[in-house]
Design an enzyme around this catalytic site. Structure first.
Site, short mmCIF file in Angstrom:
data_model
loop_
_atom_site.label_atom_id
_atom_site.label_comp_id
_atom_site.label_asym_id
_atom_site.label_seq_id
_atom_site.Cartn_x
_atom_site.Cartn_y
_atom_site.Cartn_z
N GLU A 136 0.88 -1.17 0.00
CA GLU A 136 0.00 0.00 0.00
C GLU A 136 0.91 1.22 0.00
O GLU A 136 1.51 1.55 1.02
CB GLU A 136 -0.93 0.01 1.22
CG GLU A 136 -1.93 1.14 1.15
CD GLU A 136 -2.85 1.18 2.35
OE1 GLU A 136 -3.12 2.30 2.85
OE2 GLU A 136 -3.28 0.12 2.82
N CYS A 152 -1.87 8.89 3.26
CA CYS A 152 -1.51 8.38 1.93
C CYS A 152 -2.62 8.57 0.91
O CYS A 152 -2.36 8.63 -0.29
CB CYS A 152 -1.11 6.91 2.01
SG CYS A 152 -2.39 5.82 2.65
#
Length: 477
Positions: free
Chosen positions: A220, A254
């Site tokens: 990720e 993020c």
């Protein structure tokens, strides 16, 4: 040729791994009751130490809003645990799979089994949530777990190590130290699966190290997640929601909206409403407890450099104060910043920002945002604002991203029934809910032959029977 000497930390790390690895090959897989017990203990670890985790994270950041820790970390982890516990019996059950007619009577099943030892390399920006959410999936799937926390949050990492050790045996789940030698060696261990959350640059190194062992990885990562404001959008509504998505955790997220693509005629109005929304939410006082600090001096200086570069290249900078203001800098709080007139050659448009800076780019033609996005790496998230369903669907059809929220930011991440993961440079693989369970299980296909079928007709010696069977198979194909 002599092998390089290993440090005591590396030796301890390898010993711990091999102990877990051996258990996954010799002990029976954990039962439903054992997995539920592990999830219950993980829930207690979080619930019993909630305030301690909040304090440790805040101390590591310099200041972290306790509300943001609660809603973006603690509650998400507890929600993951509850969802997994409630669903686990269903997830563990062998799954019925259709059987082709030519093999009747027979049946197919998919049998979920633990992979073995799962490694988790955790980031610093949401250290509780992005460490323990993957651990929930790993424990639910029946795996043993090793966690390497981030060296940028040492207080949290030490606390997590203490808390996990108090709730789990070293045969179930362990948290390693954050020393350099341990960090460098961790990804090189032959895990059965490795999960990494962090930057694209480090993700490449992790994937390379894991690849030497053929270890499958879930990455990720990040990148530049765009927010597209369509001509049909409510400018004030879009501005408010993008402002919130950008400033949560001071932009150290993020999936934060990295930059906004706005109709050229609406850029000034949009920028003004974003600034008004930012000030309404977080004020103009650096002592505001709702506003989070930047994690380190190095990251603060990097953000200063991005703003200075944009200004030097002609952008208009909108801030309540200068980032060099001692009242802000001493607390490592970076003033919410809007960069109007951002252009592709600016550094701020070439790297992931990871801070409270919002570049705004204007567009004239409806197709320009899609064209711009598709010239660059595929983003981890994409946000679209507007009321024109056809325009929305055109963007959804023609762009590829890890996930999308329509008419808001961030919230696709919190959906237990949707996978979370990137694509291309923003990541690979997915987890959350059943997706995490499946990712960290071996879904083993099993074919059960019936004594009544005619598969023996395929055996030699071949003769007329094989011709008849071939004719039947061709008819069914």
């Amino acid at each position: 040729m002599d092998q390089p000497l290993k440090s005591p930390g590396q030796n301890a790390l390898e010993d711990a791994f091999h102990r877990l690895f051996e258990l996954t090959r010799t002990a029976p897989p954990p039962t439903l009751a054992e997995r539920l017990d592990r999830l219950a203990r993980l829930r207690a670890a979080v619930s019993d130490n909630e305030s301690r985790f909040e304090q440790a994270i805040s101390a590591d950041f310099g200041h972290r809003s306790t509300v943001e820790t609660t809603i973006a970390e603690t509650m998400l982890v507890l929600g993951e645990i509850k969802h997994a516990a409630n669903s686990l019996a269903k997830w563990m059950a062998p799954k019925r799979v259709a059987t082709s007619l030519q093999f009747f009577p027979a049946k197919n099943r998919l049998m979920p089994q633990p992979l073995g030892v799962v490694g988790i390399i955790a980031p610093w920006n949401y250290p509780l949530q992005l460490t323990l959410a993957p651990a929930v999936a790993a424990l639910a799937a029946g795996n043993r777990v090793m966690i390497k926390p981030s060296e940028l949050v040492p207080r949290f990492s030490a606390l997590l190590q203490e808390v996990i050790a108090s709730k789990f045996s070293a045969d179930e789940m362990i948290v390693t130290g954050i020393e350099d030698d341990v960090s460098k060696a961790f990804a090189s261990l032959p895990f059965d699966h490795l999960i990494f959350t962090g930057s694209t640059r480090v993700g490449r190194l992790v994937a390379e190290a894991a690849g030497r062992n053929l270890t499958p990885v879930t990455l990720e990562l990040g990148g530049k997640s765009p927010a597209i404001v369509d001509r049909s959008a409510d400018i004030a509504e879009a501005a408010e929601r993008i402002a919130y998505g950008k400033l949560l955790n001071a932009g150290q997220t993020c999936i934060a909206p990295d930059y906004a693509l706005v109709p050229e005629a609406s850029v000034q109005e949009f920028a003004g409403k974003v600034q008004a929304s930012m000030q309404r939410m977080f004020g103009t006082d650096p002592d505001n407890k709702d506003y989070t600090s930047i994690v380190s001096d190095r990251h603060y200086a990097r953000l200063e450099g991005l703003v200075a570069d944009a200004a030097a290249r002609g952008a208009r900078i909108m801030q309540v104060t200068s980032p060099g203001d001692p009242a802000w800098k001493s607390k490592r709080k970076f003033p919410p910043t809007i960069v109007v007139g951002a252009t592709p050659e600016m550094a701020i448009m070439q790297e992931e920002i990871f801070g409270p800076l919002l570049p705004i780019m204007g567009y004239r033609e409806a197709g320009e945002p899609v064209a711009y996005i598709n010239k660059h790496d595929r983003p981890l998230a994409l946000y679209w604002f507007g009321k024109d369903d056809a325009a929305r669907d055109e963007v959804l059809d023609r762009t590829v991203s890890g996930g999308v929220t329509v008419n808001d930011c961030l919230f696709h991440f919190a959906q237990m029934y949707q996978p979370m993961g990137g694509v291309g440079a923003s990541g690979t693989g997915a987890y959350h809910g059943a997706w995490g369970f499946d990712t960290l299980s071996k879904l083993k296909p099993v074919f059960y032959r019936s004594k009544f079928n005619r598969l023996a007709d395929l055996y030699p010696p071949y003769g007329g029977k094989i011709a008849r069977l071939e004719k039947l198979l061709r008819f069914m194909s």
